[in-house]
Design an enzyme around this catalytic site. Structure first.
Site, PDB file in Angstrom:
ATOM      1  N   VAL A  21      80.659  35.099  92.659  1.00 23.84           N
ATOM      2  CA  VAL A  21      80.934  36.515  92.958  1.00 23.84           C
ATOM      3  C   VAL A  21      81.136  36.721  94.461  1.00 23.84           C
ATOM      4  O   VAL A  21      82.077  37.402  94.899  1.00 23.84           O
ATOM      5  CB  VAL A  21      79.783  37.408  92.442  1.00 23.84           C
ATOM      6  CG1 VAL A  21      80.032  38.869  92.793  1.00 23.84           C
ATOM      7  CG2 VAL A  21      79.615  37.245  90.934  1.00 23.84           C
ATOM      8  N   ALA A  50      74.492  36.162 103.849  1.00 25.61           N
ATOM      9  CA  ALA A  50      73.241  35.392 103.797  1.00 25.61           C
ATOM     10  C   ALA A  50      73.300  34.514 102.553  1.00 25.61           C
ATOM     11  O   ALA A  50      73.520  35.010 101.445  1.00 25.61           O
ATOM     12  CB  ALA A  50      72.028  36.321 103.732  1.00 25.61           C
ATOM     13  N   GLU A 136      79.868  48.654  89.109  1.00 23.48           N
ATOM     14  CA  GLU A 136      81.048  48.507  88.237  1.00 23.48           C
ATOM     15  C   GLU A 136      81.217  47.061  87.770  1.00 23.48           C
ATOM     16  O   GLU A 136      81.609  46.796  86.631  1.00 23.48           O
ATOM     17  CB  GLU A 136      82.299  48.968  88.999  1.00 23.48           C
ATOM     18  CG  GLU A 136      83.564  48.961  88.193  1.00 23.48           C
ATOM     19  CD  GLU A 136      83.549  49.962  87.048  1.00 23.48           C
ATOM     20  OE1 GLU A 136      83.638  51.161  87.302  1.00 23.48           O
ATOM     21  OE2 GLU A 136      83.421  49.523  85.875  1.00 23.48           O
ATOM     22  N   GLY A 194      83.237  28.365  84.860  1.00 29.52           N
ATOM     23  CA  GLY A 194      82.496  29.316  85.702  1.00 29.52           C
ATOM     24  C   GLY A 194      82.248  30.658  85.037  1.00 29.52           C
ATOM     25  O   GLY A 194      81.913  31.631  85.707  1.00 29.52           O
ATOM     26  N   ASP A 208      72.772  38.599  77.748  1.00 32.91           N
ATOM     27  CA  ASP A 208      73.673  39.153  78.764  1.00 32.91           C
ATOM     28  C   ASP A 208      74.383  40.396  78.223  1.00 32.91           C
ATOM     29  O   ASP A 208      74.499  41.414  78.915  1.00 32.91           O
ATOM     30  CB  ASP A 208      74.688  38.074  79.172  1.00 32.91           C
ATOM     31  CG  ASP A 208      75.698  38.587  80.168  1.00 32.91           C
ATOM     32  OD1 ASP A 208      75.343  38.747  81.345  1.00 32.91           O
ATOM     33  OD2 ASP A 208      76.854  38.839  79.764  1.00 32.91           O
ATOM     34  N   LYS A 212      74.214  44.454  79.540  1.00 37.46           N
ATOM     35  CA  LYS A 212      75.371  45.314  79.778  1.00 37.46           C
ATOM     36  C   LYS A 212      75.319  46.558  78.883  1.00 37.46           C
ATOM     37  O   LYS A 212      75.643  47.668  79.304  1.00 37.46           O
ATOM     38  CB  LYS A 212      76.656  44.526  79.541  1.00 37.46           C
ATOM     39  CG  LYS A 212      76.842  43.410  80.567  1.00 37.46           C
ATOM     40  CD  LYS A 212      77.899  42.406  80.160  1.00 37.46           C
ATOM     41  CE  LYS A 212      78.033  41.300  81.189  1.00 37.46           C
ATOM     42  NZ  LYS A 212      78.829  40.162  80.718  1.00 37.46           N
TER      43      LYS A 212
HETATM   44  N1  HSE Z   1      78.370  35.277  81.878  1.00 34.31           N
HETATM   45  C1  HSE Z   1      79.057  36.514  81.882  1.00 34.31           C
HETATM   46  C2  HSE Z   1      80.074  36.504  80.749  1.00 34.31           C
HETATM   47  C3  HSE Z   1      79.725  36.717  83.203  1.00 34.31           C
HETATM   48  O1  HSE Z   1      80.384  35.425  80.252  1.00 34.31           O
HETATM   49  O2  HSE Z   1      80.547  37.557  80.354  1.00 34.31           O
HETATM   50  C4  HSE Z   1      80.221  38.103  83.458  1.00 34.31           C
HETATM   51  O3  HSE Z   1      79.208  39.056  83.312  1.00 34.31           O
END
Ligand code: HSE
Length: 440
Positions: A21, A50, A136, A194, A208, A212
């Site tokens: 990122v 940093a 966002e 990635g 994850d 969200k």
């Molecule tokens: N690991 C997350 C995904 C990255 O695959 O959607 C983006 O939030």
């Protein structure tokens, strides 16, 4: 002689972390510098970074960008107006973000885990200090869904959100479905590209997507992110054969995140689900994300775009920086409340009881003898579970039920497991919201 207009001062950004990122954000800020400046109304300058990988950052950034190894020093540095948190994790990231807020800095982050777990504390600290927290990039990276919910759909009572919001698991499901790849191979490839989190069980286990969803639901329905209220199931138990059966029954399998208001309560759930093959969500493939939102005035709207990637995430990070620069031009610190509601102006809906959720279900049962199929159907009928579609082979029965409550399907599965010569191999929910492209 006419005086030239004063140059507006730059918005000075400090970047915590120089991984996927962070490096993408640097790349977009430098590559699109002039356009961003023209749109923001002032330059957006990266003044310091940093990172633990200082040599990598030094090789990439200009000589006048300071590279530190102490994120806390950056968080409180007087030459930083906004801290971009791109370090990931929740412990150090939380400490740095709170430190930055305490020192009057705005924060922009792509860290959905941080905000889903500590959002209440972070958003409240920011509100009390009069600074903003932009996120966002935390949901569906390149898709401006936070802005869509918080601004474009601001007039609506949101009825439901149904989305594919994890690029890694969607990539894995697409590879398993279209290319017949194994779960492990497809996941390894997503990691190499990635897309995956440092801990990929967060991707394939649904965590994850739950982070969200908690953020989306807060913006759509009010209140803080309620991660604890999200029912979560991942894709790690899916079998290749279920993609074939689902296809024959006219469906694709996707990992969905759903927030739905029904009878005054809010259902929050992440789980794999069958969606009609001709629905818009069924056509969201690979690392792409897709989110449908039903507002009571707008009807159904749909958003599609990359759900993971370095520059794709940076696109959203920089959008938040531009928002800040524009607000500052207007003499404001914060233009739009971070979660879309002012203070506690609205009582958020209570969270519904999962056992009461009514959906259709896909079942696959293995049969020792073909006659076992009739036994399965009789058992389901006796327990009040209607069957609307089915296909039987000599040793397999795949079917789709009518709408039944979770509690009823659970009881029916227990009854099927008690039958001789019958093994329940798969149970997946069928999501009919996904077929609601007609606004239904
Ligand atoms: N690991 C997350 C995904 C990255 O695959 O959607 C983006 O939030």
């Amino acid at each position: 002689m006419q005086a030239s207009p004063p140059h507006p001062p730059a918005l000075r950004a400090g970047l915590l972390g120089f991984g996927v990122v962070g490096s993408g954000t640097h790349s977009v800020l430098t590559g699109n510098r002039d356009t961003i400046r023209a749109r923001a109304g002032c330059p957006i300058e990266l003044t310091m970074v940093a990172t633990r990988t200082a040599s990598r950052a030094r090789a990439s950034v200009q000589a006048d960008v300071a590279v530190l190894d102490d994120p806390m020093a950056l968080a409180r540095h007087p030459e930083v107006d906004v801290v971009i948190e791109a370090m990931g994790g929740t412990t150090h990231a939380r400490a740095c973000v709170l430190e930055a807020i305490a020192h009057g800095k705005h924060v922009v982050t792509a860290n959905k885990a941080l905000l889903a777990e500590h959002g209440e504390e972070i958003f409240e600290s920011a509100r009390a200090r009069g600074v903003s927290v932009g996120f966002e990039a935390a949901v569906a990276v390149s898709i401006p869904i936070v802005k869509a919910l918080r601004e474009g759909l601001v007039a609506n009572e949101i009825e439901w959100i149904a989305g594919i919001v994890n690029g890694t698991s969607n990539y894995v499901l697409t590879q398993m479905s279209a290319a017949g790849r194994s779960f492990a191979d497809a996941l390894a490839e997503a990691q190499a590209l990635g897309y995956a989190e440092a801990d990929p069980t967060l991707d394939v286990g649904g965590g994850d997507a739950a982070h969200k969803l908690a953020l989306l639901a807060a913006i759509a329905f009010g209140g803080p992110p309620r991660l604890d209220a999200v029912h979560v199931e991942g894709i790690d138990g899916l079998q290749a054969t279920d993609f074939l059966h689902a296809r024959r029954l006219g469906h694709a399998i996707k990992l969905l995140a759903v927030a739905q208001r029904a009878e005054g309560a809010l259902q929050l759930r992440v789980h794999p689900a069958l969606v009609p093959r001709d629905s818009l969500l069924a056509r969201v493939d690979g690392r792409m994300n897709g989110i449908m939102v039903k507002g009571n005035a707008s009807g159904v709207t749909m958003y599609w775009g990359a759900g993971a990637g370095s520059r794709e995430t940076a696109s959203a990070v920089v959008a938040d920086l531009v928002d800040l620069a524009r607000a500052r031009r207007q003499g404001a610190q914060v233009a739009v409340p971070a979660l879309g509601f002012h203070d506690a102006a609205l009582q958020p809906p209570r969270v519904g009881v999962f056992a009461g959720l009514c959906l259709r279900h896909y079942l696959r049962v293995a049969l020792d003898q073909p006659e076992g199929g009739a036994q399965v159907l009789e058992t389901l009928a006796r327990l009040g579970v209607p069957v609307t579609q089915g296909a039987q082979g000599r040793h397999t029965l795949a079917l789709i039920t009518g709408e039944v409550a979770e509690s009823r399907i659970t009881a029916a599965l227990d009854a099927l497991r008690a039958l001789d010569g019958v093994q329940v191999k798969a149970r997946l929910r069928v999501e009919d919201l996904a077929g609601a492209a007609d606004g239904g």
